[in-house]
Design a protein around this motif. Structure first.
Motif, PDB file in Angstrom:
ATOM      1  N   ARG A  98      89.614  66.768  65.024  1.00  0.00           N
ATOM      2  CA  ARG A  98      88.920  65.501  65.215  1.00  0.00           C
ATOM      3  C   ARG A  98      89.818  64.339  64.774  1.00  0.00           C
ATOM      4  NH1 ARG A  98      84.576  65.846  68.274  1.00  0.00           N
ATOM      5  NH2 ARG A  98      84.226  63.732  67.519  1.00  0.00           N
ATOM      6  N   TYR A  99      91.084  64.384  65.161  1.00  0.00           N
ATOM      7  CA  TYR A  99      92.036  63.384  64.664  1.00  0.00           C
ATOM      8  C   TYR A  99      91.729  61.976  65.137  1.00  0.00           C
ATOM      9  CZ  TYR A  99      94.404  63.189  69.227  1.00  0.00           C
ATOM     10  OH  TYR A  99      94.707  63.003  70.551  1.00  0.00           O
ATOM     11  N   ARG A 100      90.935  61.837  66.200  1.00  0.00           N
ATOM     12  CA  ARG A 100      90.614  60.497  66.706  1.00  0.00           C
ATOM     13  C   ARG A 100      89.519  59.804  65.896  1.00  0.00           C
ATOM     14  NH1 ARG A 100      91.138  63.528  71.539  1.00  0.00           N
ATOM     15  NH2 ARG A 100      92.759  62.767  72.972  1.00  0.00           N
ATOM     16  N   ASP A 101      88.713  60.562  65.160  1.00  0.00           N
ATOM     17  CA  ASP A 101      87.583  59.989  64.422  1.00  0.00           C
ATOM     18  C   ASP A 101      88.074  59.030  63.333  1.00  0.00           C
ATOM     19  OD1 ASP A 101      86.147  61.635  66.046  1.00  0.00           O
ATOM     20  OD2 ASP A 101      85.499  63.014  64.463  1.00  0.00           O
ATOM     21  N   PHE A 102      87.299  57.988  63.087  1.00  0.00           N
ATOM     22  CA  PHE A 102      87.701  56.980  62.100  1.00  0.00           C
ATOM     23  C   PHE A 102      86.472  56.289  61.527  1.00  0.00           C
ATOM     24  CE2 PHE A 102      87.463  54.973  66.236  1.00  0.00           C
ATOM     25  CZ  PHE A 102      86.766  53.804  65.991  1.00  0.00           C
ATOM     26  N   SER A 103      86.695  55.455  60.540  1.00  0.00           N
ATOM     27  CA  SER A 103      85.618  54.654  59.962  1.00  0.00           C
ATOM     28  C   SER A 103      86.121  53.230  59.763  1.00  0.00           C
ATOM     29  CB  SER A 103      85.159  55.234  58.615  1.00  0.00           C
ATOM     30  OG  SER A 103      86.202  55.179  57.666  1.00  0.00           O
ATOM     31  N   ILE A 104      85.175  52.282  59.771  1.00  0.00           N
ATOM     32  CA  ILE A 104      85.496  50.881  59.515  1.00  0.00           C
ATOM     33  C   ILE A 104      84.652  50.411  58.344  1.00  0.00           C
ATOM     34  CG2 ILE A 104      85.554  48.534  60.447  1.00  0.00           C
ATOM     35  CD1 ILE A 104      85.706  49.677  63.228  1.00  0.00           C
ATOM     36  N   SER A 105      85.301  49.871  57.328  1.00  0.00           N
ATOM     37  CA  SER A 105      84.592  49.374  56.148  1.00  0.00           C
ATOM     38  C   SER A 105      84.668  47.856  56.094  1.00  0.00           C
ATOM     39  CB  SER A 105      85.200  49.957  54.873  1.00  0.00           C
ATOM     40  OG  SER A 105      85.023  51.358  54.822  1.00  0.00           O
ATOM     41  N   PHE A 106      83.515  47.238  55.910  1.00  0.00           N
ATOM     42  CA  PHE A 106      83.419  45.793  55.713  1.00  0.00           C
ATOM     43  C   PHE A 106      83.014  45.535  54.267  1.00  0.00           C
ATOM     44  CE2 PHE A 106      83.628  45.426  60.180  1.00  0.00           C
ATOM     45  CZ  PHE A 106      83.717  44.089  60.548  1.00  0.00           C
ATOM     46  N   THR A 107      83.712  44.637  53.600  1.00  0.00           N
ATOM     47  CA  THR A 107      83.339  44.227  52.257  1.00  0.00           C
ATOM     48  C   THR A 107      82.846  42.784  52.310  1.00  0.00           C
ATOM     49  OG1 THR A 107      84.981  45.675  51.227  1.00  0.00           O
ATOM     50  CG2 THR A 107      84.096  43.892  49.876  1.00  0.00           C
ATOM     51  N   PHE A 108      81.587  42.596  51.913  1.00  0.00           N
ATOM     52  CA  PHE A 108      81.004  41.256  51.851  1.00  0.00           C
ATOM     53  C   PHE A 108      80.913  40.860  50.383  1.00  0.00           C
ATOM     54  CE2 PHE A 108      79.344  43.058  55.782  1.00  0.00           C
ATOM     55  CZ  PHE A 108      79.468  42.020  56.688  1.00  0.00           C
ATOM     56  N   SER A 109      81.365  39.668  50.070  1.00  0.00           N
ATOM     57  CA  SER A 109      81.299  39.180  48.697  1.00  0.00           C
ATOM     58  C   SER A 109      81.099  37.675  48.726  1.00  0.00           C
ATOM     59  CB  SER A 109      82.591  39.517  47.945  1.00  0.00           C
ATOM     60  OG  SER A 109      82.529  39.066  46.618  1.00  0.00           O
ATOM     61  N   ASP A 110      79.967  37.242  48.177  1.00  0.00           N
ATOM     62  CA  ASP A 110      79.678  35.809  48.215  1.00  0.00           C
ATOM     63  C   ASP A 110      78.869  35.408  46.991  1.00  0.00           C
ATOM     64  OD1 ASP A 110      79.521  33.193  49.214  1.00  0.00           O
ATOM     65  OD2 ASP A 110      77.550  33.606  50.057  1.00  0.00           O
ATOM     66  N   GLU A 111      79.466  34.609  46.132  1.00  0.00           N
ATOM     67  CA  GLU A 111      78.797  34.192  44.905  1.00  0.00           C
ATOM     68  C   GLU A 111      77.619  33.262  45.178  1.00  0.00           C
ATOM     69  OE1 GLU A 111      81.725  32.469  42.423  1.00  0.00           O
ATOM     70  OE2 GLU A 111      82.818  34.356  42.089  1.00  0.00           O
ATOM     71  N   SER A 112      77.621  32.587  46.330  1.00  0.00           N
ATOM     72  CA  SER A 112      76.527  31.667  46.640  1.00  0.00           C
ATOM     73  C   SER A 112      75.276  32.405  47.094  1.00  0.00           C
ATOM     74  CB  SER A 112      76.965  30.685  47.735  1.00  0.00           C
ATOM     75  OG  SER A 112      77.137  31.364  48.972  1.00  0.00           O
ATOM     76  N   GLY A 113      75.410  33.685  47.378  1.00  0.00           N
ATOM     77  CA  GLY A 113      74.246  34.457  47.795  1.00  0.00           C
ATOM     78  C   GLY A 113      73.936  34.352  49.276  1.00  0.00           C
ATOM     79  N   LEU A 114      74.872  33.821  50.052  1.00  0.00           N
ATOM     80  CA  LEU A 114      74.658  33.693  51.489  1.00  0.00           C
ATOM     81  C   LEU A 114      74.486  35.069  52.133  1.00  0.00           C
ATOM     82  CD1 LEU A 114      74.510  31.539  53.731  1.00  0.00           C
ATOM     83  CD2 LEU A 114      76.960  31.887  54.099  1.00  0.00           C
ATOM     84  N   VAL A 115      75.321  36.004  51.707  1.00  0.00           N
ATOM     85  CA  VAL A 115      75.229  37.401  52.149  1.00  0.00           C
ATOM     86  C   VAL A 115      75.275  38.279  50.908  1.00  0.00           C
ATOM     87  CG1 VAL A 115      76.332  39.249  53.471  1.00  0.00           C
ATOM     88  CG2 VAL A 115      76.385  36.923  54.345  1.00  0.00           C
ATOM     89  N   PRO A 116      74.392  39.280  50.796  1.00  0.00           N
ATOM     90  CA  PRO A 116      74.435  40.175  49.634  1.00  0.00           C
ATOM     91  C   PRO A 116      75.800  40.848  49.519  1.00  0.00           C
ATOM     92  CG  PRO A 116      72.395  40.481  50.851  1.00  0.00           C
ATOM     93  CD  PRO A 116      73.265  39.595  51.698  1.00  0.00           C
ATOM     94  N   SER A 117      76.359  40.880  48.317  1.00  0.00           N
ATOM     95  CA  SER A 117      77.643  41.543  48.114  1.00  0.00           C
ATOM     96  C   SER A 117      77.471  43.044  48.349  1.00  0.00           C
ATOM     97  CB  SER A 117      78.154  41.287  46.695  1.00  0.00           C
ATOM     98  OG  SER A 117      78.433  39.919  46.504  1.00  0.00           O
ATOM     99  N   GLN A 118      78.328  43.611  49.185  1.00  0.00           N
ATOM    100  CA  GLN A 118      78.181  45.014  49.555  1.00  0.00           C
ATOM    101  C   GLN A 118      79.418  45.511  50.287  1.00  0.00           C
ATOM    102  OE1 GLN A 118      75.163  45.362  52.819  1.00  0.00           O
ATOM    103  NE2 GLN A 118      75.271  43.116  52.840  1.00  0.00           N
ATOM    104  N   VAL A 119      79.605  46.815  50.261  1.00  0.00           N
ATOM    105  CA  VAL A 119      80.639  47.472  51.054  1.00  0.00           C
ATOM    106  C   VAL A 119      79.916  48.393  52.031  1.00  0.00           C
ATOM    107  CG1 VAL A 119      82.648  48.989  51.072  1.00  0.00           C
ATOM    108  CG2 VAL A 119      82.304  47.397  49.159  1.00  0.00           C
ATOM    109  N   VAL A 120      80.119  48.160  53.308  1.00  0.00           N
ATOM    110  CA  VAL A 120      79.429  48.934  54.340  1.00  0.00           C
ATOM    111  C   VAL A 120      80.467  49.689  55.162  1.00  0.00           C
ATOM    112  CG1 VAL A 120      77.743  48.878  56.202  1.00  0.00           C
ATOM    113  CG2 VAL A 120      77.733  47.073  54.461  1.00  0.00           C
ATOM    114  N   THR A 121      80.338  51.017  55.194  1.00  0.00           N
ATOM    115  CA  THR A 121      81.282  51.847  55.941  1.00  0.00           C
ATOM    116  C   THR A 121      80.582  52.506  57.121  1.00  0.00           C
ATOM    117  OG1 THR A 121      82.589  52.330  53.959  1.00  0.00           O
ATOM    118  CG2 THR A 121      82.855  53.818  55.835  1.00  0.00           C
ATOM    119  N   LYS A 122      81.085  52.239  58.295  1.00  0.00           N
ATOM    120  CA  LYS A 122      80.506  52.784  59.526  1.00  0.00           C
ATOM    121  C   LYS A 122      81.485  53.798  60.127  1.00  0.00           C
ATOM    122  CE  LYS A 122      78.301  51.271  63.855  1.00  0.00           C
ATOM    123  NZ  LYS A 122      77.091  52.088  63.601  1.00  0.00           N
ATOM    124  N   LYS A 123      81.004  55.011  60.379  1.00  0.00           N
ATOM    125  CA  LYS A 123      81.845  56.086  60.907  1.00  0.00           C
ATOM    126  C   LYS A 123      81.688  56.212  62.420  1.00  0.00           C
ATOM    127  CE  LYS A 123      81.841  58.768  56.619  1.00  0.00           C
ATOM    128  NZ  LYS A 123      81.595  60.089  56.002  1.00  0.00           N
TER     129      LYS A 123
END
Length: 256
Positions: A98-123
């Motif tokens: 399954r060498y083609r399989d991958f994941s993408i991780s987004f890290t959200f970080s915002d002290e103003s609270g516009l977006v909840p701080s989080q790391v989201v990994t989608k496979k």
């Protein structure tokens, strides 16, 4: 064509098939080698770009193709993205099937609270169907910005409680499906019923934005600097003209 000629042709075609298979195996080996050689480099680059203010915001906001997949209203949330990372399991896993399989991780970080701080990994899984790569994924939990909860598709479904969608609910649902946050629910298995262009956006990130992010960042910075220089030169020219106009009457007075 006689029997002997048919046999020769059959053998020839069999040899060609072996060559094609060998070519496919060689391309697979090259791709796996590339992934394993570059993954550590990308990991090192990741730590460096984290220290660059608004690195991913600049990369994404300046990319015309990326802007085609999300609402204009969502661009402010891009400032909360502090990291995007593409990872291939084969880089550490000995299973190369399954060498083609991958994941993408987004890290959200915002002290103003516009977006909840989080790391989201989608496979993502990549299968070859009829000679074409078929991309699929599974939904992954992501915390939406509070001001977008009203159009969050899952929230809209909860509120209808099994009843038929009203016109306003349909509108809110469709709006929510156009946001970047709806992409995290994309599966590739429900055409026209989920985030539009999810596979295209995924490929844009994996094949272009992620590997070429530094190039796009540098281009954006250079363009800004050139714009500032052009603006400054224009201002100096205007001032010079004004000064010349002010001096001209004085010269005429001196002649008189």
């Amino acid at each position: 064509m006689n029997e002997e000629e048919e046999k020769r042709l059959s053998n020839t075609l069999a040899e060609l098939a072996k060559c094609e298979q060998a070519m496919g195996d060689a391309e697979k080996d090259v791709e796996i080698y590339r992934i394993k050689k570059t993954q550590n480099i990308y990991a090192q680059r990741r730590e460096i770009t984290k220290a660059v203010p608004k690195f991913w915001y600049i990369v994404l906001a300046e990319n015309d193709s990326f802007g085609e997949y999300i609402r204009v209203e969502d661009f402010k949330y891009l400032e909360c993205i502090t990291d995007i990372y593409v990872h291939y399991d084969v880089a550490e896993d000995s299973d190369e099937a399954r060498y083609r399989d991958f994941s993408i991780s987004f890290t959200f970080s915002d002290e103003s609270g516009l977006v909840p701080s989080q790391v989201v990994t989608k496979k993502f899984k990549v299968d070859v169907v009829d000679g074409e790569e078929d991309l699929t994924s599974e939904p992954v939990d992501v915390q939406w910005p509070e001001e977008l909860l009203d159009i969050c598709p899952s929230k809209v479904k909860e509120q209808k409680k099994g009843e038929t969608f009203s016109a306003s609910e349909k509108k809110r649902y469709r709006q929510g499906m156009k946001t970047l946050f709806a992409w995290f629910d994309w599966t590739g298995k429900r055409p026209a019923k989920e985030f539009k262009g999810g596979d295209e956006l995924t490929r844009l990130i994996v094949e272009d934005l992620f590997p070429n992010s530094v190039k796009y960042y540098v281009e954006a910075i250079n363009n800004d600097q050139e714009s500032e220089v052009s603006s400054s030169e224009g201002e100096e020219l205007d001032v010079s003209d004004d000064e010349e106009q002010e001096d001209e009457p004085q010269k005429k007075k001196q002649k008189v």
